[in-house]
Design an enzyme around this catalytic site. Sequence first.
Site, mmCIF file in Angstrom:
data_model
loop_
_atom_site.group_PDB
_atom_site.id
_atom_site.type_symbol
_atom_site.label_atom_id
_atom_site.label_comp_id
_atom_site.label_asym_id
_atom_site.label_seq_id
_atom_site.Cartn_x
_atom_site.Cartn_y
_atom_site.Cartn_z
ATOM 1 N N GLU A 69 -1.744 20.377 30.210
ATOM 2 C CA GLU A 69 -2.821 20.972 30.982
ATOM 3 C C GLU A 69 -2.172 22.145 31.684
ATOM 4 O O GLU A 69 -1.148 21.829 32.281
ATOM 5 C CB GLU A 69 -3.981 20.384 31.847
ATOM 6 N N ASP B 247 -9.357 26.935 24.427
ATOM 7 C CA ASP B 247 -8.086 27.063 25.051
ATOM 8 C C ASP B 247 -6.849 27.007 24.247
ATOM 9 O O ASP B 247 -7.181 25.927 23.176
ATOM 10 C CB ASP B 247 -8.014 26.024 26.268
ATOM 11 N N HIS C 162 -5.487 23.596 21.932
ATOM 12 C CA HIS C 162 -6.549 22.539 22.019
ATOM 13 C C HIS C 162 -7.451 23.048 20.910
ATOM 14 O O HIS C 162 -8.203 22.151 20.144
ATOM 15 C CB HIS C 162 -7.139 22.556 23.136
#
Length: 201
Positions: A130, A182, A172
């Site tokens: 992330e 994203d 993603h």
Amino acid sequence: MDRARPLPDRRRILKGAALAVVPYALLPDARAGAQARTGDHPFAEWEPATPSNRTTANRPATHAVDRVVIHVTQTTYAKTLGIFQNPKKRVSAHYVVRSVDGHVAQCVREADIAWHAGNWEYNIRSIGIEHEGWVDRPAYFTDALYERSARLTASVCDRYGIPKDRAHIIGHHEVPGTDHTDPGPNWDWSRYLRLVHGARR
């Protein structure tokens, strides 16, 4: 969001009106060494997700690891850690990279399965990273974030024999069945892959 954790003040130094960020690895903090030893990446701070938000495994013995999935948090670094530590959220990633200085937190051990891709087959075979920011705010994609993330991805690829290409380092949005967008159109894939290839461990 839940249980947002402020950035430690000891990592900030005020110089007049400007805020200077000291690289985490340069701080004389004995705790940092202990945290780094608990994780898989030497420059990652251990910030564990709750066991309710991940699956214990023994990868790669149980499942081959052949993908890295790139995410953008759509919230702050601190709130992301809080979400992963909240057992009601049912989500996690292996790593979170902070925007301002590229600081890396590890939240799930690489041997275990993080719940990040929204697709079980991809979860069991991938490492999820992330990145603090929003898909429509490119200013969050700082030089430090790109560089430290690329170093992390290169390390993961080297350890698992993952090719450093767009077939194996994916967004993603490329996971089958996802409704996520994203890392979004502002993520510079050419730059990122170039940094991954040039990363020094």
